[in-house]
Design a protein around this motif. Structure first.
Motif, PDB file in Angstrom:
ATOM      1  N   LEU A  58     -44.940  13.566 -33.946  1.00 16.67           N
ATOM      2  CA  LEU A  58     -45.672  14.398 -32.989  1.00 16.67           C
ATOM      3  C   LEU A  58     -44.878  15.571 -32.421  1.00 16.67           C
ATOM      4  N   ALA A  59     -43.566  15.539 -32.502  1.00 17.38           N
ATOM      5  CA  ALA A  59     -42.752  16.573 -31.861  1.00 17.38           C
ATOM      6  C   ALA A  59     -42.712  17.862 -32.677  1.00 17.38           C
ATOM      7  N   ASP A  60     -42.365  18.950 -31.997  1.00 17.10           N
ATOM      8  CA  ASP A  60     -42.113  20.223 -32.666  1.00 17.10           C
ATOM      9  C   ASP A  60     -40.795  20.148 -33.428  1.00 17.10           C
ATOM     10  N   GLN A  61     -40.643  21.012 -34.422  1.00 19.71           N
ATOM     11  CA  GLN A  61     -39.371  21.158 -35.100  1.00 19.71           C
ATOM     12  C   GLN A  61     -38.349  21.668 -34.088  1.00 19.71           C
ATOM     13  N   GLY A  62     -37.231  20.980 -33.950  1.00 21.72           N
ATOM     14  CA  GLY A  62     -36.202  21.395 -33.009  1.00 21.72           C
ATOM     15  C   GLY A  62     -36.345  20.805 -31.616  1.00 21.72           C
ATOM     16  N   GLN A  63     -37.432  20.091 -31.363  1.00 18.53           N
ATOM     17  CA  GLN A  63     -37.632  19.495 -30.035  1.00 18.53           C
ATOM     18  C   GLN A  63     -36.787  18.240 -29.856  1.00 18.53           C
ATOM     19  N   ILE A  64     -36.480  17.561 -30.957  1.00 21.67           N
ATOM     20  CA  ILE A  64     -35.678  16.339 -30.916  1.00 21.67           C
ATOM     21  C   ILE A  64     -34.211  16.693 -31.155  1.00 21.67           C
ATOM     22  N   VAL A  65     -33.304  16.127 -30.342  1.00 24.06           N
ATOM     23  CA  VAL A  65     -31.871  16.378 -30.526  1.00 24.06           C
ATOM     24  C   VAL A  65     -31.121  15.160 -31.030  1.00 24.06           C
ATOM     25  N   SER A  66     -31.725  13.952 -30.939  1.00 24.10           N
ATOM     26  CA  SER A  66     -31.060  12.759 -31.452  1.00 24.10           C
ATOM     27  C   SER A  66     -32.056  11.612 -31.573  1.00 24.10           C
ATOM     28  N   VAL A  99     -35.178  16.272 -26.570  1.00 22.38           N
ATOM     29  CA  VAL A  99     -35.649  14.886 -26.535  1.00 22.38           C
ATOM     30  C   VAL A  99     -34.678  13.996 -27.293  1.00 22.38           C
ATOM     31  N   VAL A 100     -34.293  12.903 -26.669  1.00 25.91           N
ATOM     32  CA  VAL A 100     -33.466  11.884 -27.314  1.00 25.91           C
ATOM     33  C   VAL A 100     -34.265  10.589 -27.364  1.00 25.91           C
ATOM     34  N   SER A 101     -34.354   9.982 -28.540  1.00 26.88           N
ATOM     35  CA  SER A 101     -35.005   8.680 -28.707  1.00 26.88           C
ATOM     36  C   SER A 101     -33.925   7.646 -29.005  1.00 26.88           C
ATOM     37  N   MET A 102     -33.949   6.531 -28.268  1.00 23.70           N
ATOM     38  CA  MET A 102     -32.955   5.485 -28.465  1.00 23.70           C
ATOM     39  C   MET A 102     -33.586   4.196 -28.981  1.00 23.70           C
TER      40      MET A 102
END
Length: 293
Positions: free
Chosen positions: A56-64, A42-45
């Motif tokens: 809300l995300a899992d650890q490691g689910q977000i990449v940026s 998942v990338v959030s801009m």
């Protein structure tokens, strides 16, 4: 010749049987539904999607995350965000991360959004949450997108409980939130919603002011609000000409406060309730002072 035809028919029938068997295996039985696969990259801009994704995300689910995510003046989760690579919302830097979900705002750069979609990336744009129903819907949507609707539901339960527990002053107190260049925030803005949730009537209201507008200082003085909350978008005073209007001598006779606005005022979500609670407490203090005069 006939033997060849019959042999061809038999091969065709066998091929059709194999295809049919594969199709039957692929289609779930009636009444069954396949659970959606949670995105793994998942990338959030956008700053506000950063905040909800981190919650809300899992650890490691977000990449940026967006480069604003680590700014303590804007982000309530800046310390947690330091663990993640940042992006500046450019299509080229996001695409090389190979995300399976890009989180954006409806106000995000449309050219970037179009390019990401052209590259075949999944982009979800969440509307800015200002009103209470919009904030609640945003939390629910984010939980569904990340594959964690249960966490979103739990967050909403806690949100409602905290909001209900806030002790507000009696109705009748009037306040205004004033930013650079004397801009006043109307009732449809997040600032206006925080005022309302804390029990204040918004001075900046009326025809054409749903989203706010430039408020002449003379009008503000004549309105005689009980509280004027001043500062930039993150509650800090600057040195620009736009900020200088907030130091005008005519404001000295008004009950003004600086520094009350902080990162909790930036996005609609659970963190804003801390700002609501602080403002409501300030309102009760004003109420007590009035009672002793």
């Amino acid at each position: 010749m006939w033997g060849c035809v019959r042999r061809s028919d038999r091969l065709g029938a066998a091929f059709i049987a194999l295809i049919s068997a594969g199709f039957l295996l692929a289609v779930p039985a009636r009444g069954e539904t396949s659970a959606p696969v949670a995105p793994a990259r998942v990338v959030s801009m956008n700053l506000c999607t950063d905040q909800l994704a981190l919650a809300l995300a899992d650890q490691g689910q977000i990449v940026s995350l967006s480069h604003f995510a680590t700014d303590p003046n804007m982000s309530v989760r800046w310390k947690q965000a330091e663990e993640y690579p940042e992006n500046y919302g450019r299509a080229e830097e996001i695409s090389i991360l190979h995300p399976d979900l890009v989180l954006a705002d409806t106000w995000s750069n449309p050219d970037t959004i179009a390019m990401l979609k052209t590259l075949g990336l999944r982009v979800e744009q969440l509307p800015p949450g200002t009103s209470l129903p919009e904030i609640r819907a945003r939390i629910t949507t984010m939980g569904a997108l990340l594959g964690h609707p249960d966490r979103a539901a739990k967050m909403l339960t806690g949100f409602d409980a905290r909001l209900a527990a806030i002790k507000r002053p009696a109705p009748g107190l009037r306040a205004a939130v004033i930013g650079p260049s004397g801009y006043g925030y109307g009732p449809r803005t997040l600032e206006g919603q925080i005022l309302a949730m804390a029990g204040f009537d918004n001075v900046v209201s009326g025809p054409g002011l749903d989203w706010g507008g430039r408020l002449p200082l003379e009008d503000l003085v004549m309105d005689r609000p009980d509280l004027v909350i001043m500062g930039g978008s993150q509650g800090k005073m600057g040195t620009s000409r736009a900020q200088a209007v907030l130091e005008h001598p005519v404001l000295r006779d008004l009950p003004t406060v600086q520094g009350l606005r902080d990162a909790r005022w930036t996005c609609g979500g659970p963190a804003m309730l801390g700002a609501v609670a602080d403002l409501a407490a300030f309102g009760r203090k004003i109420e007590r002072n009035k009672a002793t005069q």
